[in-house]
Design an enzyme around this catalytic site. Structure first.
Site, PDB file in Angstrom:
ATOM      1  N   SER A 167       0.820  -1.209   0.000  1.00 35.88           N
ATOM      2  CA  SER A 167       0.000   0.000   0.000  1.00 35.88           C
ATOM      3  C   SER A 167       0.854   1.260   0.000  1.00 35.88           C
ATOM      4  CB  SER A 167      -0.932   0.003   1.226  1.00 35.88           C
ATOM      5  OG  SER A 167      -1.816  -1.087   1.180  1.00 35.88           O
TER       6      SER A 167
ATOM      7  N   GLU B 282      -8.916  -6.398   5.108  1.00 38.39           N
ATOM      8  CA  GLU B 282      -7.914  -7.279   4.508  1.00 38.39           C
ATOM      9  C   GLU B 282      -7.364  -8.294   5.507  1.00 38.39           C
ATOM     10  OE1 GLU B 282      -3.863  -4.681   4.626  1.00 38.39           O
ATOM     11  OE2 GLU B 282      -5.590  -3.780   3.643  1.00 38.39           O
TER      12      GLU B 282
END
Length: 438
Positions: free
Chosen positions: A31, A326
């Site tokens: 990310s 997630e």
């Protein structure tokens, strides 16, 4: 290096014969790496990205930016301190083709960048990418002045006809299916003529830590961002037009990818140390410290890193995972091995991830003898004695690591296509074997 099996190969998940004691160096955050690449590509001067993650998703991002004219040189940092990427911004241009694979960050973060390019940019990807929602970004970009051909699908494949600039301004979107819709617009907004005001007008917004990560990184490179947390309106983000600075950024370890290794300590009653765990971070994976402690472990931040210790018992949990969806596959795997039931809530949006993660977890754990039922927004898991069998991954990296966690405690589990972990966690089989001393 362990050879990555072919797509149809089965990987015998290693079974732990006792408590696991190991130090595991977790690679950098996907990310952070992909956000940093976009911001560096849009900057007014070159920058360095140290310790970037090299995985399928990040390499697809780098290749896509290169296709649009950005220079990304791989080497070592200016002080010789390790692997680094030198990002050299240039005039974004088309024609270009972007292969998104099945990476949400690539398919959502790059269309606004492509709208700033001079020429058309074609977006395509894996078959599953066609099924993942993209309408939030497409519709918003049209409101902000972009021209996009998607045959009215709201999904891939599509072409963004870049004109070299974008007006920007105010836009309303429904980002309830993916917080990446918000992040996508914010990342490129400093380059829009009027900046942007993004107003979320839908149901609950998932994965807020990822939006906070985007805002934090924008501010690091000099952007002016107003957010709900800084006194602005709820569900409204404003980014002012302006130049971005080239920075020297070091990528944190991917804390979500630390999950299977911390879970190994939890389910075997051992201890795992993850070096370089940050004291302050916007990564959602940091919540593992709290969640896995509630499930029976304990942790401490030391000079060596995060030390996580299992107690020998694993407890069920009732938890809202809406901000950290997630983490759901790994938590579900641990919950299937617990001594009491668990309820995982707030994650209906996982039905739109790399696969329908709620359906996949239910099917795969139940086929090993588990008792998992889907709820409207999550899973209810009643622990039962599990047995060996094939654990399918659906080309989803977090399904593969979830199966590996179960395999530690249940002999005879075989993971189909463990190579899909290369999406965000390169060499997972080697890291897993190393943790077990194999």
């Amino acid at each position: 290096m362990t050879e990555i099996p072919a797509h149809t190969s089965l990987w015998p998940a290693p079974h732990a014969s006792g408590p696991v004691f190991a130090t595991v160096h977790v690679p950098g955050s996907k990310s952070v790496t992909n956000r940093a690449l976009v911001l560096a590509a849009l900057a007014a001067e070159p920058g360095w990205l140290r310790r970037p993650l090299r995985s399928r998703d990040t390499l697809l991002m780098a290749a896509s930016l290169r296709a649009m004219g950005v220079g990304i040189e791989e080497g070592v940092g200016p002080d010789g301190s390790g692997e680094a990427w030198r990002v050299i911004p240039s005039g974004l241009r088309g024609p270009a083709t972007v292969d998104v694979g099945n990476a949400g960050t690539v398919m959502r973060f790059l269309p606004p960048v492509a709208a700033l390019a001079d020429g058309p940019v074609r977006f395509d990807g894996d078959p599953r990418s066609y099924e993942r929602p993209l309408n939030g970004v497409i519709d918003a970009l049209r409101v902000l002045g972009a021209r996009i051909d998607d045959d009215s699908r709201g999904s891939l494949p599509m072409t963004v006809h870049g004109s070299g600039a974008l007006d920007g301004g105010r836009v309303e979107i429904d980002a309830s299916s993916s917080s990446q819709f918000v992040s996508a617009l914010l990342l490129s907004a400093p380059r829009f003529n009027q900046g942007v005001e993004v107003r979320h007008v839908g149901g609950p917004l998932p994965s807020m830590p990822h939006i906070r990560m985007t805002v934090d990184m924008l501010r690091t490179v000099g952007a002016q961002v107003d957010t709900p947390e800084s006194g602005g309106e709820p569900n409204v983000w404003r980014v002012t037009s302006g130049a971005l600075l080239g920075r020297d950024l070091t990528v944190e370890p991917d804390l979500s990818n630390a999950q299977p290794f911390l879970a190994a300590a939890l389910v075997t009653g051992g201890k795992v140390i993850v070096p370089d765990w940050p004291e302050r971070t916007t990564q959602p994976g940091d919540r593992l410290r709290e969640i896995f402690t509630l499930m029976g472990g304990s942790c401490e931040l030391t000079e060596q890193g995060l030390e996580f210790t299992g107690s020998g018992s694993v407890h069920g949990i009732d938890v809202d995972l809406s901000e950290v969806g997630e983490l759901t596959p790994g938590i579900a795997a641990v919950a299937a091995l617990a001594d009491s039931p668990s309820t995982l809530r707030g994650v209906a949006h996982l039905r739109l991830h790399e696969t329908d993660r709620l359906a996949a977890l239910t099917k795969e754990i139940n086929e090993l003898g588990g008792d998992v039922t889907e709820t409207a927004d999550g899973l209810h898991i009643r622990p039962r004695r599990l047995h060996g069998g094939t654990f399918h991954t659906y080309d989803d990296h977090r399904m593969a690591t979830a199966g590996a966690i179960i395999g530690l405690a249940v002999p005879g589990v075989e993971i189909e296509n463990v190579g899909t972990t290369a999406k965000t966690l390169p060499d997972f089989p080697d890291l897993w074997a190393g943790m077990l001393g194999n």
